[in-house]
Design a protein around this motif. Sequence first.
Motif, short mmCIF file in Angstrom:
data_model
loop_
_atom_site.label_atom_id
_atom_site.label_comp_id
_atom_site.label_asym_id
_atom_site.label_seq_id
_atom_site.Cartn_x
_atom_site.Cartn_y
_atom_site.Cartn_z
N THR A 151 0.83 -1.20 0.00
CA THR A 151 0.00 0.00 0.00
C THR A 151 0.87 1.25 0.00
OG1 THR A 151 -1.73 -1.16 1.20
CG2 THR A 151 -1.80 1.24 1.25
N GLU A 152 1.90 1.25 0.83
CA GLU A 152 2.81 2.40 0.90
C GLU A 152 3.53 2.60 -0.43
OE1 GLU A 152 6.64 3.93 3.50
OE2 GLU A 152 5.38 2.33 4.28
N PHE A 153 3.99 1.53 -1.03
CA PHE A 153 4.68 1.61 -2.33
C PHE A 153 3.73 2.13 -3.41
CE2 PHE A 153 5.97 -0.22 -6.40
CZ PHE A 153 7.23 0.32 -6.51
N ALA A 154 2.50 1.64 -3.41
CA ALA A 154 1.50 2.10 -4.40
C ALA A 154 1.21 3.58 -4.21
CB ALA A 154 0.22 1.28 -4.28
N ARG B 226 4.30 10.02 -7.23
CA ARG B 226 5.30 10.35 -8.26
C ARG B 226 4.64 10.50 -9.63
NH1 ARG B 226 9.61 5.96 -6.35
NH2 ARG B 226 10.44 7.08 -4.55
N ALA B 227 3.72 9.61 -9.94
CA ALA B 227 3.01 9.69 -11.22
C ALA B 227 2.19 10.97 -11.31
CB ALA B 227 2.11 8.48 -11.41
N ASP B 228 1.54 11.35 -10.21
CA ASP B 228 0.77 12.60 -10.19
C ASP B 228 1.69 13.81 -10.39
OD1 ASP B 228 -1.54 11.18 -9.76
OD2 ASP B 228 -1.67 11.63 -7.61
N GLN B 229 2.84 13.81 -9.73
CA GLN B 229 3.78 14.92 -9.89
C GLN B 229 4.28 15.01 -11.33
OE1 GLN B 229 6.75 14.14 -6.91
NE2 GLN B 229 5.55 15.08 -5.28
N GLU B 230 4.55 13.87 -11.95
CA GLU B 230 5.00 13.87 -13.34
C GLU B 230 3.88 14.34 -14.26
OE1 GLU B 230 7.44 13.37 -16.69
OE2 GLU B 230 7.83 13.69 -14.57
#
Length: 122
Positions: free
Chosen positions: A38-41, A47-51
């Motif tokens: 869960t933490e990794f997801a 990170r995906a949102d920031q990108e």
Amino acid sequence: MYRKLEKRFIRSNNSCTPHLREAIKDSYKRLLKPSLETEFAALSKERADQEAIRVFTENLRQLLLALPLGQKRVMGIDPGFRTGCKVVCLDNQGNLLHNENIYPHPPVSKTSDAAAKVRKMV
């Protein structure tokens, strides 16, 4: 992964060792592994949102900096009653070709001079 936990927490081999192994295996599978996933997801999504925001920002910047009329020469006039009108001519790339101040309004009222300058720039 729970093998590494066993090596770390089981110090001796006695009658409690099988129970301790089972507790480590159960706690890893039931508690630790789902928590880590869960933490990794969540980190991956962040990170995906920031990108995605970075890409959106760059695309928006390109749209806002694009020439609104496309590849055309433009004359712009900033009307100034007290300090005169600023007239600029831009090439089809948006680069400054010429700038001039004209005074068609009172108190200077150089209307014919201003019209001649605009005609020359056109």
